[in-house]
Write a protein that holds these residues in place. Sequence first.
Motif, mmCIF file in Angstrom:
data_model
loop_
_atom_site.group_PDB
_atom_site.id
_atom_site.type_symbol
_atom_site.label_atom_id
_atom_site.label_comp_id
_atom_site.label_asym_id
_atom_site.label_seq_id
_atom_site.Cartn_x
_atom_site.Cartn_y
_atom_site.Cartn_z
ATOM 1 N N THR A 3 0.838 -1.186 0.000
ATOM 2 C CA THR A 3 0.000 0.000 0.000
ATOM 3 C C THR A 3 0.881 1.246 0.000
ATOM 4 O OG1 THR A 3 -1.670 -1.202 1.260
ATOM 5 C CG2 THR A 3 -1.831 1.211 1.243
ATOM 6 N N ARG A 4 0.538 2.220 -0.793
ATOM 7 C CA ARG A 4 1.289 3.481 -0.827
ATOM 8 C C ARG A 4 0.815 4.352 0.338
ATOM 9 N NH1 ARG A 4 3.428 5.052 -6.043
ATOM 10 N NH2 ARG A 4 2.799 7.210 -5.650
ATOM 11 N N ARG A 6 1.593 7.889 2.899
ATOM 12 C CA ARG A 6 2.247 9.180 3.038
ATOM 13 C C ARG A 6 2.899 9.267 4.422
ATOM 14 N NH1 ARG A 6 -2.679 12.908 2.842
ATOM 15 N NH2 ARG A 6 -3.303 11.207 4.235
ATOM 16 N N THR A 36 8.159 10.313 -5.498
ATOM 17 C CA THR A 36 7.372 10.575 -6.690
ATOM 18 C C THR A 36 8.162 11.494 -7.605
ATOM 19 O OG1 THR A 36 6.315 12.534 -5.765
ATOM 20 C CG2 THR A 36 5.271 10.404 -5.311
ATOM 21 N N VAL A 42 7.208 8.294 -0.675
ATOM 22 C CA VAL A 42 6.170 7.270 -0.751
ATOM 23 C C VAL A 42 6.585 6.120 0.167
ATOM 24 C CG1 VAL A 42 4.940 5.623 -2.197
ATOM 25 C CG2 VAL A 42 5.536 7.882 -3.106
ATOM 26 N N THR A 44 5.469 2.493 2.408
ATOM 27 C CA THR A 44 4.692 1.275 2.172
ATOM 28 C C THR A 44 4.415 0.585 3.502
ATOM 29 O OG1 THR A 44 6.642 -0.154 1.984
ATOM 30 C CG2 THR A 44 5.915 0.980 -0.028
#
Length: 233
Positions: A3-4, A6, A36, A42, A44
Amino acid sequence: MNTRLRPADLAREHGLSTQAVRNYERDGFLPPAARTESGYRVYTDVHAKALRAFLALIPAHGHATAGGIMAAVNADDLDRALELVDRGHAQLSRDRATLNAVRTAISQVTTGPAPEPASAGWSIGELAHRLEVTAATVRAWERAGILVPERNRATGYRVFRAADIRDAELAHLLRRGGYPLAHIATVVEQVRTAGGTDALAGALAGWQEKLTRRGLAMLDAAARLGEYVRSRP
């Protein structure tokens, strides 16, 4: 796929600031994050597990060691990380042994025959005779800070009062248990600060509670660290 996430997503779970998460990555406690095209980090699920592991390691091993463990894992030096974990468990074991030794020693000091020094106090020879040690041993304890006897103003000779005799008996018991003088000096200072063996005996329960909490924290940290290690590519 992972899952990305923040920085704010990782920070929110633990009540941290996003800057703290970025700092942890900078210091090597988290693996490097992808970027990015516009330069945003980013994260995970792997980063989330790393952060959980690091934060769980802090109450178990302290901030510096926790950071060292995570930095070693992220540098692919798993043996170094495990060595640091092992050191923490070994230290906890030594702390438990010290606690038991102090508890036993205090019990023997408080239940044994009470010293009855004369009003003028005991000489170094009298104290050494009571403990069946040499005067040189008593002087070594004084140099280590274990004993702090008064001095007779007229003669300059050492004068050992009841509290000094208690400290000497406690030191003698711990020394027979193999503890170094520097360690014994710390324990005896705790007795003085607590106001005597009775007060310290009550404080030992708090010490025991701290060791128990640290042991439980190590269990939780080991689980979090294992989960992170197995999730890494």
